[in-house]
Design a protein around this motif. Structure first.
Motif, PDB file in Angstrom:
ATOM      1  N   ALA A  19       0.843  -1.067   0.128  1.00  0.00           N
ATOM      2  CA  ALA A  19      -0.043  -0.032   0.054  1.00  0.00           C
ATOM      3  C   ALA A  19       0.884   1.395  -0.128  1.00  0.00           C
ATOM      4  CB  ALA A  19      -0.952  -0.038   1.222  1.00  0.00           C
ATOM      5  N   VAL A  20       2.116   1.231   0.819  1.00  0.00           N
ATOM      6  CA  VAL A  20       2.849   2.398   0.781  1.00  0.00           C
ATOM      7  C   VAL A  20       3.674   2.594  -0.388  1.00  0.00           C
ATOM      8  CG1 VAL A  20       4.960   3.133   1.533  1.00  0.00           C
ATOM      9  CG2 VAL A  20       3.338   2.292   3.181  1.00  0.00           C
ATOM     10  N   ILE A  21       4.008   1.471  -1.350  1.00  0.00           N
ATOM     11  CA  ILE A  21       4.336   1.497  -2.441  1.00  0.00           C
ATOM     12  C   ILE A  21       3.472   2.224  -3.551  1.00  0.00           C
ATOM     13  CG2 ILE A  21       5.502   0.149  -4.469  1.00  0.00           C
ATOM     14  CD1 ILE A  21       6.892  -1.595  -2.473  1.00  0.00           C
ATOM     15  N   SER A  22       2.132   1.706  -3.417  1.00  0.00           N
ATOM     16  CA  SER A  22       1.077   1.941  -4.086  1.00  0.00           C
ATOM     17  C   SER A  22       0.930   3.610  -4.184  1.00  0.00           C
ATOM     18  CB  SER A  22      -0.089   1.385  -4.130  1.00  0.00           C
ATOM     19  OG  SER A  22      -1.319   1.803  -4.626  1.00  0.00           O
ATOM     20  N   TYR A  23       0.924   3.992  -2.873  1.00  0.00           N
ATOM     21  CA  TYR A  23       0.898   5.534  -2.635  1.00  0.00           C
ATOM     22  C   TYR A  23       2.046   6.379  -3.309  1.00  0.00           C
ATOM     23  CZ  TYR A  23       0.378   9.873  -0.406  1.00  0.00           C
ATOM     24  OH  TYR A  23       0.315  11.120   0.149  1.00  0.00           O
ATOM     25  N   MET A  24       3.357   5.751  -3.159  1.00  0.00           N
ATOM     26  CA  MET A  24       4.329   6.453  -3.645  1.00  0.00           C
ATOM     27  C   MET A  24       4.339   6.300  -5.179  1.00  0.00           C
ATOM     28  SD  MET A  24       7.513   5.779  -0.744  1.00  0.00           S
ATOM     29  CE  MET A  24       7.952   4.478  -2.042  1.00  0.00           C
ATOM     30  N   ALA A  25       3.902   5.387  -5.724  1.00  0.00           N
ATOM     31  CA  ALA A  25       3.724   5.145  -7.073  1.00  0.00           C
ATOM     32  C   ALA A  25       2.755   6.174  -7.735  1.00  0.00           C
ATOM     33  CB  ALA A  25       3.357   3.883  -7.694  1.00  0.00           C
ATOM     34  N   ALA A  26       1.540   6.289  -7.198  1.00  0.00           N
ATOM     35  CA  ALA A  26       0.618   7.123  -7.550  1.00  0.00           C
ATOM     36  C   ALA A  26       1.006   8.686  -7.362  1.00  0.00           C
ATOM     37  CB  ALA A  26      -0.750   6.854  -6.796  1.00  0.00           C
ATOM     38  N   ASN A  27       1.834   9.202  -6.666  1.00  0.00           N
ATOM     39  CA  ASN A  27       1.792  10.410  -6.133  1.00  0.00           C
ATOM     40  C   ASN A  27       3.319  11.160  -6.572  1.00  0.00           C
ATOM     41  OD1 ASN A  27      -0.547  11.355  -5.419  1.00  0.00           O
ATOM     42  ND2 ASN A  27       0.091   9.830  -3.669  1.00  0.00           N
ATOM     43  N   MET A  28       4.286  10.347  -6.422  1.00  0.00           N
ATOM     44  CA  MET A  28       5.834  10.744  -6.772  1.00  0.00           C
ATOM     45  C   MET A  28       5.922  11.465  -8.042  1.00  0.00           C
ATOM     46  SD  MET A  28       8.164   8.338  -4.564  1.00  0.00           S
ATOM     47  CE  MET A  28       9.482   9.634  -4.543  1.00  0.00           C
ATOM     48  N   ILE A  71      -3.181 -15.264  -0.833  1.00  0.00           N
ATOM     49  CA  ILE A  71      -4.127 -14.075  -0.636  1.00  0.00           C
ATOM     50  C   ILE A  71      -2.969 -13.060  -0.474  1.00  0.00           C
ATOM     51  CG2 ILE A  71      -5.552 -12.816   0.899  1.00  0.00           C
ATOM     52  CD1 ILE A  71      -6.589 -15.845   1.569  1.00  0.00           C
ATOM     53  N   THR A  72      -1.856 -12.933   0.143  1.00  0.00           N
ATOM     54  CA  THR A  72      -0.894 -12.058   0.285  1.00  0.00           C
ATOM     55  C   THR A  72      -0.407 -11.614  -0.968  1.00  0.00           C
ATOM     56  OG1 THR A  72      -0.574 -13.015   2.636  1.00  0.00           O
ATOM     57  CG2 THR A  72       1.162 -11.340   1.586  1.00  0.00           C
ATOM     58  N   ILE A  73       0.194 -12.410  -1.754  1.00  0.00           N
ATOM     59  CA  ILE A  73       1.005 -12.423  -2.967  1.00  0.00           C
ATOM     60  C   ILE A  73      -0.392 -11.445  -3.727  1.00  0.00           C
ATOM     61  CG2 ILE A  73       1.600 -13.272  -5.246  1.00  0.00           C
ATOM     62  CD1 ILE A  73       2.989 -15.389  -3.382  1.00  0.00           C
ATOM     63  N   VAL A  74      -1.569 -12.073  -4.030  1.00  0.00           N
ATOM     64  CA  VAL A  74      -2.565 -11.341  -4.916  1.00  0.00           C
ATOM     65  C   VAL A  74      -2.882 -10.012  -4.288  1.00  0.00           C
ATOM     66  CG1 VAL A  74      -4.850 -11.634  -5.566  1.00  0.00           C
ATOM     67  CG2 VAL A  74      -3.417 -13.553  -5.630  1.00  0.00           C
ATOM     68  N   PHE A  75      -3.250  -9.799  -2.993  1.00  0.00           N
ATOM     69  CA  PHE A  75      -3.336  -8.389  -2.647  1.00  0.00           C
ATOM     70  C   PHE A  75      -2.259  -7.405  -2.823  1.00  0.00           C
ATOM     71  CE2 PHE A  75      -7.114  -9.737   0.530  1.00  0.00           C
ATOM     72  CZ  PHE A  75      -7.840  -9.358  -0.726  1.00  0.00           C
ATOM     73  N   ALA A  76      -1.056  -7.994  -2.860  1.00  0.00           N
ATOM     74  CA  ALA A  76       0.112  -6.839  -2.845  1.00  0.00           C
ATOM     75  C   ALA A  76       0.380  -6.620  -4.256  1.00  0.00           C
ATOM     76  CB  ALA A  76       1.364  -7.746  -2.254  1.00  0.00           C
ATOM     77  N   PHE A  77       0.317  -7.774  -5.354  1.00  0.00           N
ATOM     78  CA  PHE A  77       0.363  -7.346  -6.552  1.00  0.00           C
ATOM     79  C   PHE A  77      -0.676  -6.624  -6.968  1.00  0.00           C
ATOM     80  CE2 PHE A  77      -0.841  -8.407 -10.904  1.00  0.00           C
ATOM     81  CZ  PHE A  77       0.523  -8.279 -11.566  1.00  0.00           C
ATOM     82  N   LEU A  78      -1.846  -6.704  -6.616  1.00  0.00           N
ATOM     83  CA  LEU A  78      -3.003  -5.730  -7.128  1.00  0.00           C
ATOM     84  C   LEU A  78      -2.930  -4.258  -6.393  1.00  0.00           C
ATOM     85  CD1 LEU A  78      -6.098  -8.012  -6.646  1.00  0.00           C
ATOM     86  CD2 LEU A  78      -4.966  -7.491  -8.619  1.00  0.00           C
TER      87      LEU A  78
END
Length: 90
Positions: A19-28, A71-78
């Motif tokens: 989720a942190v990587i997703s946030y950084m990818a969306a905003n940096m 489940i962990t892998i799928v959610f992290a990837f998504l």
């Protein structure tokens, strides 16, 4: 095969970091000045998706604890893919 290859705290940590990587990818490096409502989604979309992923993880893990690693892998990837898709829209 062991039913739980990964512990619940590690799974939560991995999903949280995704989720942190997703946030950084969306905003940096994205100019949010002229996006208006899109800027709000860039800022608040990834954390909301991360919280939703954690809630869904808890529910699915409660019902199917032997599928924790998958489940962990799928959610992290998504989550990571969602961050890059949000950035592509900006």
């Amino acid at each position: 095969m062991k039913p739980n290859v990964i512990s619940r705290p590690w799974a939560l940590f991995i999903i949280g970091m995704a989720a942190v990587i997703s946030y950084m990818a969306a905003n940096m490096g994205v100019d949010l000045d002229r996006l208006e409502l899109g800027a709000l989604f860039n800022m608040y979309g990834p954390p909301i998706l991360g919280v939703a992923a954690l809630i869904l993880f808890f529910v699915i893990d409660w019902v199917f604890p032997q599928a924790r690693l998958g489940i962990t892998i799928v959610f992290a990837f998504l989550l990571v893919i969602a961050g890059f898709m949000i950035r592509a829209e900006a």
